[in-house]
Every structure is written in structure tokens, then in C-alpha cells.
Design a protein around this motif. Structure first.
Motif, short mmCIF file in Angstrom:
data_model
loop_
_atom_site.label_atom_id
_atom_site.label_comp_id
_atom_site.label_asym_id
_atom_site.label_seq_id
_atom_site.Cartn_x
_atom_site.Cartn_y
_atom_site.Cartn_z
N LEU A 153 -9.22 -0.43 5.22
CA LEU A 153 -8.30 -1.07 4.28
C LEU A 153 -6.91 -1.20 4.88
O LEU A 153 -6.24 -2.24 4.73
CB LEU A 153 -8.25 -0.25 2.98
CG LEU A 153 -9.52 -0.25 2.13
CD1 LEU A 153 -9.37 0.73 0.96
CD2 LEU A 153 -9.84 -1.64 1.61
N ASN A 154 -6.46 -0.15 5.56
CA ASN A 154 -5.14 -0.19 6.20
C ASN A 154 -5.10 -1.24 7.30
O ASN A 154 -4.11 -1.97 7.44
CB ASN A 154 -4.81 1.19 6.77
CG ASN A 154 -3.34 1.35 7.09
OD1 ASN A 154 -2.57 0.40 7.02
ND2 ASN A 154 -2.94 2.56 7.44
N MET A 155 -6.17 -1.34 8.06
CA MET A 155 -6.21 -2.32 9.14
C MET A 155 -6.19 -3.75 8.60
O MET A 155 -5.53 -4.63 9.17
CB MET A 155 -7.47 -2.08 9.99
CG MET A 155 -7.59 -3.03 11.16
SD MET A 155 -8.99 -2.63 12.22
CE MET A 155 -9.10 -4.15 13.17
N ARG A 156 -6.91 -4.00 7.51
CA ARG A 156 -6.88 -5.33 6.89
C ARG A 156 -5.45 -5.69 6.46
O ARG A 156 -5.00 -6.83 6.63
CB ARG A 156 -7.81 -5.38 5.69
CG ARG A 156 -9.27 -5.48 6.01
CD ARG A 156 -10.08 -5.52 4.72
NE ARG A 156 -11.50 -5.46 4.94
CZ ARG A 156 -12.28 -6.53 5.16
NH1 ARG A 156 -11.75 -7.72 5.19
NH2 ARG A 156 -13.58 -6.38 5.35
N LEU A 243 -0.92 -1.90 14.28
CA LEU A 243 -2.26 -2.50 14.27
C LEU A 243 -3.10 -1.98 15.43
O LEU A 243 -4.29 -1.71 15.28
CB LEU A 243 -2.15 -4.03 14.33
CG LEU A 243 -3.46 -4.81 14.27
CD1 LEU A 243 -4.26 -4.44 13.02
CD2 LEU A 243 -3.19 -6.32 14.30
N ARG A 244 -2.48 -1.82 16.59
CA ARG A 244 -3.21 -1.24 17.73
C ARG A 244 -3.68 0.18 17.41
O ARG A 244 -4.79 0.59 17.75
CB ARG A 244 -2.32 -1.22 18.97
CG ARG A 244 -2.11 -2.56 19.64
CD ARG A 244 -1.27 -2.40 20.90
NE ARG A 244 -1.04 -3.66 21.55
CZ ARG A 244 -1.91 -4.25 22.39
NH1 ARG A 244 -3.06 -3.64 22.64
NH2 ARG A 244 -1.63 -5.39 22.95
N SER A 245 -2.81 0.93 16.76
CA SER A 245 -3.16 2.31 16.40
C SER A 245 -4.34 2.33 15.44
O SER A 245 -5.27 3.13 15.61
CB SER A 245 -1.94 2.99 15.76
OG SER A 245 -2.28 4.28 15.29
N MET A 246 -4.34 1.45 14.44
CA MET A 246 -5.44 1.42 13.49
C MET A 246 -6.72 0.92 14.15
O MET A 246 -7.82 1.34 13.79
CB MET A 246 -5.09 0.52 12.30
CG MET A 246 -4.05 1.11 11.36
SD MET A 246 -4.40 2.83 10.88
CE MET A 246 -6.03 2.68 10.19
N LEU A 247 -6.59 0.05 15.15
CA LEU A 247 -7.75 -0.43 15.89
C LEU A 247 -8.43 0.72 16.61
O LEU A 247 -9.67 0.88 16.57
CB LEU A 247 -7.32 -1.52 16.88
CG LEU A 247 -8.41 -2.31 17.59
CD1 LEU A 247 -9.27 -3.06 16.59
CD2 LEU A 247 -7.80 -3.27 18.59
N LYS A 248 -7.65 1.58 17.24
CA LYS A 248 -8.21 2.76 17.92
C LYS A 248 -8.81 3.74 16.91
O LYS A 248 -9.86 4.34 17.16
CB LYS A 248 -7.11 3.46 18.72
CG LYS A 248 -6.60 2.66 19.91
CD LYS A 248 -5.52 3.44 20.64
CE LYS A 248 -4.99 2.64 21.83
NZ LYS A 248 -3.89 3.37 22.55
#
Length: 399
Positions: A153-156, A243-248
Motif C-alpha cells: 500500500l505504501n509503495m502504491r 520509493l527505492r526503499s519500499m521497492l527493496k
């Protein structure tokens, strides 16, 4: 009745009060530290109580998170019985006194006294090691899944501020190919300044598998269309970093869930109870493992209604004077994890009519005018009766 030790468990220590019989305490309350010496002292008191009364004592306590687990295992390993009291029962016992006193010593006293007020206590069974392992794994899987949902949800939310059209490129935004491609799109070249060949090469790198040229061309067309429709022309450093952090984070959760599911499947393959529950139409290995791990030894329940109450699926009863309630909700006072797993088993069985027996019962309840959720809960209640019979008789599910 047997002598008893009432134990109020906390982090790092417990307070105990021993009783020879009702209203006959054995010594004063004592503090038992959760250390090797402290546990030896507890076992010494149990031995003294047994020697004095010529009867093996029992320990009664209220489960508090995870602090009681080590104590229960150690006490049971020495051959003493354990009674776990529902927190609602313990709270009611504390309220029997007219004085408003709440201390660890008074709680231990009330637990010991509560033992003599009931006669039909269920002794907590010694859990087999493989069932304990399965419970830890299934609960960890549930915990990581909840974190994974929040991460998605955070990444979206972040992606909508960077590249809102990207979500329409893939059916599954969080597939490996989608995440790999998004990672490449966040490189120093950005998402705007790429030519045709560069996009094809980017998709090929992200796929890391044999895909047809037609499939790659479709993804390139979808990406180009999303780029043209992207209203964001400049992304701040902080937003891109987040966003990079949430991707990882999402990738890390996916790896953990994959490893946990693999371990659960391997362990479940060696547990007969899981194989039995897998014969229920619509019940897969993960749901079967969750149900078995939460029930444990089915022989601890004398009849199926006790199992239903343990899951909190039993209906509440309200009657006073001439009034008797006609609409009663379920108590929800049992294991929420078991209740959730059984609910999922019913919904999966009802889907496209996989479980014909359950579908027939569901349709019967609907024909009586019951709402959907009421009918599903009724099915869950019935399914628990079936599960109890299957585990007790060691027989598979029959339609």
C-alpha cells in the motif's frame, strides 16, 4: 481436589501462591525469577507441596503473550499438569472481592482460589515439537504477510506520485518482472529520456526469462503510452529515495514469504493431521497447516462444541426475565487465528461450488433468510464439527 499453585506471570518473573486446599494457603506468596535458579526454586516448591499432601499438585496460570511458554514447557517436562485460564475468567475471579486490589500477589491468590471453584478444568496438553514448529511458522507467515500488505500500500502511494501510469503496464504490479523493470526505470536515465531500442533492452533486462518478442513489444508499447501520459516531469530526491526503499522492502518480504511457505510445505508433508484436512475441498496446505497448528492435539477437547468455543464461533446467549434475544452474535472469545483459518476454509470451499456438501448447507441457510455472513459462520461452525471428527477418528473428509 488436588493442591494447586496459582501463578501470575509477567516479563522476567512470576508471583506464585500455593494452596493445600481451598482457603488453606501453603506459605506466603513468592517471587519466581525466570532464570535457571528461579525455575529450580519453583520445582522445589512443587516437590515440597507434593510431599506434604501426598498428591501431585497442579499449576494454574493466565497466558500472557509469550512469557508463559518457557514456564509451561519446563513444568510439563517435570510431569506436572498445567491449566491455562482464559483471561476473561481470570478477570471475573479478581472482581469477586469487594475490595479493589490489583497486585501480582492478589492475582496469584485469585487464580489459585479459582481452581477450587470449577471442577471441569481442561489440562493443557503437552504440544508435540512438530506442531509447535508449525505454529511458529504459520504465525510468522501471518505476521510477515500483514507487513507485506502495508508495504505494498505504501509503495502504491509513492508510485502514484512518481509514475502513476506504470500500474497499468502489468496485471500484477508486484511481480518480479514488474519490480525489476520499475527498478531500472528509477535509474539515472529516468523514465522520460529513452529511445525505442533502449526501452526494449530495459524490458529484456527486467524479464530475466525467455519471453517472446511480441510480449516484449507489447510491454514497450504500454510503457511508452504510460510515459506519454505521465504528468510528473521532475521527481524529488526524497520521493525517489523513499520509493527505492519500499521497492527493496517489498522484495525482501517476498523472499521471506517464499522461504516460509517452502518450510511450511516441507513440514506439513510429515504431519498426518494436515494431510487429513487437505482432503476437505477448497482447503490447501497453508490453511490446513494453520488450522492444525492452532488446534494442536484434538483429544484435549471432550466434544466438538468445546472446539467451536475455543475458536470463538459459538453463539452468545442473552436471556433476562421474559426477554430472550433472537439475534445472537458469535462470542469471538477464542483463537482469532483458528477462527480466521476456518472462515477462509469455508469461503474457499463455497467458491464455484468446490465443496458441494458445504454449498448445500449454505444454500439451506440462505433459503431460511439468513444473511451471507451469518450463513458462512454457520458453515464454519459445522466445518469445525467435521474437523473435530476427522482428527479424532483419523479419517479423511467425505462428501
Amino acid at each position: 481436589m488436588r493442591p494447586v499453585i496459582g501463578m501470575d506471570v509477567a516479563k522476567g518473573k512470576s508471583v506464585i501462591q500455593a494452596f493445600i486446599k481451598r482457603n488453606a494457603p501453603y506459605g506466603r506468596d513468592q517471587v519466581i525469577w525466570h532464570t535457571p535458579n528461579g525455575l529450580e526454586r519453583l520445582l522445589q516448591i512443587l516437590a515440597e507441596l507434593e510431599m506434604t499432601t501426598k498428591t501431585k499438585p497442579v499449576v494454574i496460570l493466565e497466558p500472557t503473550g509469550h512469557y508463559h511458554r518457557t514456564l509451561v514447557q519446563r513444568i510439563q517436562s517435570e510431569g506436572y499438569d498445567i491449566i491455562l485460564v482464559n483471561p476473561l475468567q481470570a478477570q471475573r475471579a479478581r472482581r469477586t472481592s469487594l475490595r479493589k486490589v490489583k497486585t501480582d500477589a492478589s492475582d496469584a491468590w485469585h487464580l489459585g482460589d479459582l481452581y477450587y471453584q470449577e471442577e471441569d478444568w481442561l489440562v493443557h496438553p503437552c504440544r508435540e515439537e512438530h506442531l509447535m514448529d508449525l505454529q511458529f511458522l504459520t504465525r510468522q507467515h501471518e505476521f510477515i504477510t500483514s507487513l507485506y500488505v502495508q508495504a505494498k500500500l505504501n509503495m502504491r502511494t509513492l508510485l502514484d506520485q512518481v509514475f502513476p501510469g506504470y500500474e497499468g503496464v502489468f496485471k500484477d504490479l508486484f511481480s518480479k518482472t514488474s519490480l525489476n523493470l520499475l527498478d531500472l526505470c528509477l535509474s539515472h536515465e529516468g523514465i522520460q529520456n529513452r529511445d525505442e531500442e533502449d526501452w526494449i533492452q530495459t524490458v529484456r533486462e527486467a524479464t530475466k526469462a525467455s519471453r517472446s518478442e511480441a510480449w516484449m513489444n507489447r510491454k514497450v508499447d504500454n510503457l511508452k503510452a504510460a510515459v506519454l501520459q505521465n504528468p510528473v516531469t521532475q521527481v524529488s530526491f526524497g520521493l525517489e529515495t523513499a520509493l527505492r526503499s519500499m521497492l527493496k522492502t517489498v522484495r525482501g518480504f517476498q523472499m521471506q514469504l517464499t522461504e516460509l511457505e517452502k518450510t511450511i510445505l516441507e513440514l506439513s508433508a510429515m504431519i498426518e493431521e494436515v494431510k487429513l484436512l487437505e482432503t476437505i475441498p477448497g482447503v490447501g496446505t497453508k490453511i490446513a497447516a494453520a488450522i492444525v497448528s492452532e488446534i494442536g492435539d484434538a483429544t484435549q477437547f471432550r466434544y466438538p462444541k468445546q472446539l467451536v468455543a475455543y475458536a470463538g464461533l459459538d453463539p452468545s446467549v442473552f436471556s433476562s426475565g421474559k426477554f430472550t434475544a433472537t439475534q445472537n452474535r458469535i462470542t469471538k472469545r477464542g483463537s482469532k487465528r483458528l477462527r480466521r483459518a476456518v472462515y477462509l476454509a469455508v469461503t474457499c470451499g463455497l467458491r464455484v461450488g468446490i465443496n458441494l456438501r458445504m454449498r448445500e448447507y449454505y444454500d439451506k441457510k440462505k433459503s431460511e433468510g439468513k444473511p451471507h455472513k451469518v450463513a458462512v459462520i454457520a458453515c464454519a461452525n459445522t466445518l469445525l464439527h467435521h474437523i473435530y471428527a476427522m482428527l479424532k477418528r483419523r479419517q479423511p473428509y467425505t462428501l
